[in-house]
Design a protein around this motif. Sequence first.
Motif, PDB file in Angstrom:
ATOM      1  N   LEU A  44      44.096  49.531  48.485  1.00 32.08           N
ATOM      2  CA  LEU A  44      43.204  48.398  47.826  1.00 32.08           C
ATOM      3  C   LEU A  44      43.904  47.167  47.321  1.00 32.08           C
ATOM      4  N   PRO A  45      43.438  45.945  47.827  1.00 29.87           N
ATOM      5  CA  PRO A  45      44.200  44.892  47.083  1.00 29.87           C
ATOM      6  C   PRO A  45      44.039  44.523  45.544  1.00 29.87           C
ATOM      7  N   PHE A  46      44.879  44.067  44.863  1.00 30.80           N
ATOM      8  CA  PHE A  46      44.524  43.913  43.296  1.00 30.80           C
ATOM      9  C   PHE A  46      45.154  42.449  43.004  1.00 30.80           C
ATOM     10  N   ASP A  47      44.460  41.555  42.649  1.00 35.55           N
ATOM     11  CA  ASP A  47      44.887  40.297  42.407  1.00 35.55           C
ATOM     12  C   ASP A  47      45.499  40.195  40.807  1.00 35.55           C
ATOM     13  N   VAL A  48      46.870  40.278  40.825  1.00 35.99           N
ATOM     14  CA  VAL A  48      47.664  40.369  39.419  1.00 35.99           C
ATOM     15  C   VAL A  48      48.395  38.779  39.462  1.00 35.99           C
TER      16      VAL A  48
END
Length: 292
Positions: A44-48
Amino acid sequence: MQSLNKFNHNTKIIGVIGHPIKHSFSPLIHNLSFELSGLNYIYLPFDVPSTNLKDALKGMIALGIKGFNVTIPHKEKILSYLKEVSEEANIIGAVNTIVNEDGTLHGYNTDVNGVVESLLPFKDELANCEATVIGAGGASRSVIYALIRTFKVGKINIVNRTEQTAETLKEYFKTKMIFEHIKSFPLVPPDLVNVFSQSKLIVNTTSMGMSPEIDDAATTIPESFNKDQIVFDVVYNPIKTKLLALAETRGARTVSGLKMLIEQGAKSYELWTGEKMPVEKVYKAVVSYLNS
Ligand code: ATR
């Protein structure tokens, strides 16, 4: 109904952290591989944003997330939060893969594996040869590391738009890897014709030529390719960049960045799962996706 039951308490989570989290092929590559190999994992992509990076790593441990890919702008900064960093990631100064081993985060740079697998067919030819690397950013550092460590090239030219960055990188590798035969040049095509024509290997590590600016590299780099050369472009979209097409018309052998993309992913996949990625099938799937 089968697919609704697919993810459960045994599902292992892998993610990619970056900011902004741009369109990436990694979820496609890894989720397809998990599916093909029958592994109970999800990617999954996580915008951090940078201000949350440290907390994101704590969260990773707290939630038992098995691994991350790390992308812009965290690849360098993340080193200061990791106790365990592999030799290549340390020298390159960038981590693109983290493995959570029972609460201890280990950092790796699998871009190097992507470079090594891409150039492996030419290993004998590359020993003691002259190589020219265009660009002086993160991708360039992975390529230079592999050229010195694995391919044992004799001489490296770093060519960059900003001359000072190339100069700094040259000095860095001279000291860090004790490699004397390295020079830097500004990207001024008429002055580079000799440098390019005497190089066995030319690597573009910049984003020049990437869709939609597909004409960039081919118009900026001297057209001095010949049939004895190997030209490697880390750009993978389009698969055959204008630079590679031009090199091919001069008889040079070419290597697409798609190989590097999939092979760096394959190494990360192996670090997370202990299994080999089905690279041939993944390669075909990404090619058909890019051509669709
Ligand atoms: P990466 O981690 O993908 O290597 P980066 O660290 O931002 O990305 O490095 C990008 C490299 O591509 C740099 O060498 C950059 O040159 P500058 O140092 O002059 O910025 C180079 N680059 C990017 N776009 C370019 C362009 N349009 N023309 C020439 N060089 C370019």
